[in-house]
Scaffold this active site. Structure first.
Site: not given
Ligand SMILES: Cc1cc2nc3c(=O)[nH]c(=O)nc-3n(C[C@H](O)[C@H](O)[C@H](O)COP(=O)(O)OP(=O)(O)OC[C@H]3O[C@@H](n4cnc5c(N)ncnc54)[C@H](O)[C@@H]3O)c2cc1C
Length: 472
Positions: A40-41, A43, A52, A117, A183, A185, A206, A451
């Site tokens: 789930g990374g 997010c 949220k 990886g 920041g 943003g 900012e 409405h």
């Molecule tokens: C505080 C916060 C709030 C947010 N709120 C929102 C929101 O409300 N709405 C929205 O749309 N987005 C939001 N985001 C952004 C969103 O979380 C990211 O855009 C999204 O998670 C990106 O997905 P991804 O799969 O690219 O990367 P990630 O979700 O970061 O997943 C990458 C995965 O790869 C794994 N990984 C990395 N390198 C390796 C390796 N060498 N070997 C094995 N595994 C590895 C990591 O452990 C991770 O699990 C938010 C971000 C933050 C920080």
């Protein structure tokens, strides 16, 4: 000794890419997903979902304590925050969804390879140090999806205690009394809004000359107005001077300096929360050894089908240029997988990606700002409508903000939509769809809106584009 495993598709990084893994499995591909941490990374574990969950309580608390009496809820002004209980709920919400992704991987026969990886070739990976043991894996196609991590600024080194990022803020189990956020943003203003609702004193710093600087200038102005009304101290065109940072027993002292040099504010805070963006995690994954992958400031360059310059190697999510948002990453993963499967998906279009910032008032936008549309050569016409004049907004009790539509003056075609106000994010599908089908503001106005509902703000804004709004 390492095992060897062969797949049709390997995915390096198990964040939002899990959506692509499921689709690939549905299409009959044998899929391996490499993840060193929890599925789930960002997010699910450190981003959208836990933040949220906290913001939901911030909103509830505000509504009950500040509006409860007016809404007829006797005794509501005595309600207070139990952050320990909230932290428990935050963690339970995350846990439920991480378990949900694990279940979906099993259900779809996606093999999860646990560990770090490293690419050993364009379509092969060595997995090490995790509970899957050392594994060499290869596939016909590979998607890179290693995500991002918080950035910081020189002199604002993260110590995890006094100077923190959203990663540490999301793990805290208390509310600091005084917070300075660097920041303004999306992430910065969400924390500013939440901490203020939880009773903290908040400074928002900012570097650029307005808050939410990527949004339409009118939206920035409205957020600034409401945040100030809520007691948030805003310092735009300013920075923390790193040379002045002094760590104290119970906090941190520093000076906020105006970029013009004519103003210095001395501040003591419990914490500094650095929210100055994210950096792509593309170092140390073996990319440097692969010839033909074009990089730009650490990002992997791809075309609209998420293909790198190397055949069979794709990249999605926060490591490619564009909006770093969860739904953008999952959409990119789907387009990559459909391409790999030999289908012919529409290429990813960044100009159609909706964006929501969950501060109060909420901000939602899609397409071009008025300034961007003008810069792109359009003669624009604009229609705005305030929530103050909308029946449903009065019923909900949130009347700050407006909807603003930007259209091409010659063709009437919608170019962008910008909403700040109650449930703004839920109002985005209509203009997002209108942009996709190249619809006009007049067509949005023609489509009847029930409405009393909040989407009526869009109908009125669409009518305002041609000077025909009714309730103003
Ligand atoms: C505080 C916060 C709030 C947010 N709120 C929102 C929101 O409300 N709405 C929205 O749309 N987005 C939001 N985001 C952004 C969103 O979380 C990211 O855009 C999204 O998670 C990106 O997905 P991804 O799969 O690219 O990367 P990630 O979700 O970061 O997943 C990458 C995965 O790869 C794994 N990984 C990395 N390198 C390796 C390796 N060498 N070997 C094995 N595994 C590895 C990591 O452990 C991770 O699990 C938010 C971000 C933050 C920080």
């Amino acid at each position: 000794m390492s095992d060897e495993q062969r797949f049709d598709l390997l995915i390096l990084g198990g964040g939002m890419s899990y959506v692509g893994a499921i689709r690939a499995a549905q299409l009959g591909l044998k899929v391996g997903l490499v993840e060193r941490d929890r599925l789930g990374g960002t997010c699910l574990n450190r981003g959208c979902i836990p933040s949220k969950a906290l913001l939901e309580t911030a909103d509830l608390l505000h509504r009950v304590t500040e509006q409860g009496a007016e809404f007829g809820l006797a005794g509501s002004d005595g309600v207070s925050l139990d952050y320990a209980a909230l932290a428990k709920r935050r963690d339970a919400v995350v846990e439920k969804h991480v378990k949900g992704v694990e279940f979906l991987m099993k259900k779809n026969n996606v093999t999860v390879l646990r560990g770090q990886g490293t690419l050993t070739g364009p379509t092969s990976v060595r997995v090490s140090g995790g509970e899957s043991g050392d594994v060499e894996a290869s596939a016909t196609d590979l998607i890179l999806a290693t995500g991002s991590a918080p950035r910081t600024l020189p002199g604002l080194e993260i110590d995890g205690e006094r100077i923190i990022t959203s990663d540490e803020a999301l793990r805290r189990n208390d509310v600091p009394g005084r917070v300075t956020i660097v920041g303004a943003g999306a992430i910065g203003v969400e924390w500013a809004s939440m901490y203020r609702d939880f009773g903290a004193g908040v400074n928002l710093v900012e570097f650029l000359d307005r808050v939410v600087p990527l949004e339409d200038a009118d939206v920035s102005k409205e957020l600034h107005r409401v945040f100030r009304k809520r007691g948030i101290a805003i310092h735009t065109a300013a920075t923390i001077d790193p040379a002045t940072i002094e760590r104290l027993e119970g906090g941190v002292h520093f000076a906020i300096k105006a970029n013009s040099g004519d103003r210095v504010t001395e501040v003591t805070s419990d914490i500094i929360l650095v929210a100055v963006g994210r950096r792509p995690l593309t170092d140390g994954i073996g990319l440097e050894a692969i010839d033909g992958v074009e990089m730009e400031r650490g990002y992997v360059k791809v075309n609209g089908y998420m293909q790198t310059g190397v055949p069979h190697l794709y990249a999605i999510g926060d490591i490619v240029p564009g909006y770093a948002l969860a739904h953008v990453a999952s959409h990119e993963a789907l387009v990559a997988v459909e391409t790999i499967a030999g289908h012919h998906p529409e290429p990813v279009r960044m100009d159609l990606m909706p964006r929501v910032t969950f501060c109060r008032p909420q901000i939602a936008s899609v397409g071009m700002t008025e300034a961007e549309a003008t810069e792109a050569g359009h003669t624009v016409k604009v229609g705005s409508f305030p929530f103050r004049a909308l029946g449903k907004a009065t019923i909900v009790g949130e009347v700050d903000g407006f909807a603003k539509l930007v259209a091409d003056a010659d063709t009437g075609r919608l170019l962008g939509a910008h909403v700040i106000g109650p449930h703004a994010g839920d109002l985005l599908p209509e203009p997002t769809f209108a942009l996709l089908v190249e619809g006009t503001a007049a067509e949005m106005a023609m489509s009847v809106h029930a409405h009393p509902t909040l989407p009526e703000v869009l109908a009125e804004a669409a009518m305002a584009v041609d000077g025909a709004a009714i309730h103003v």
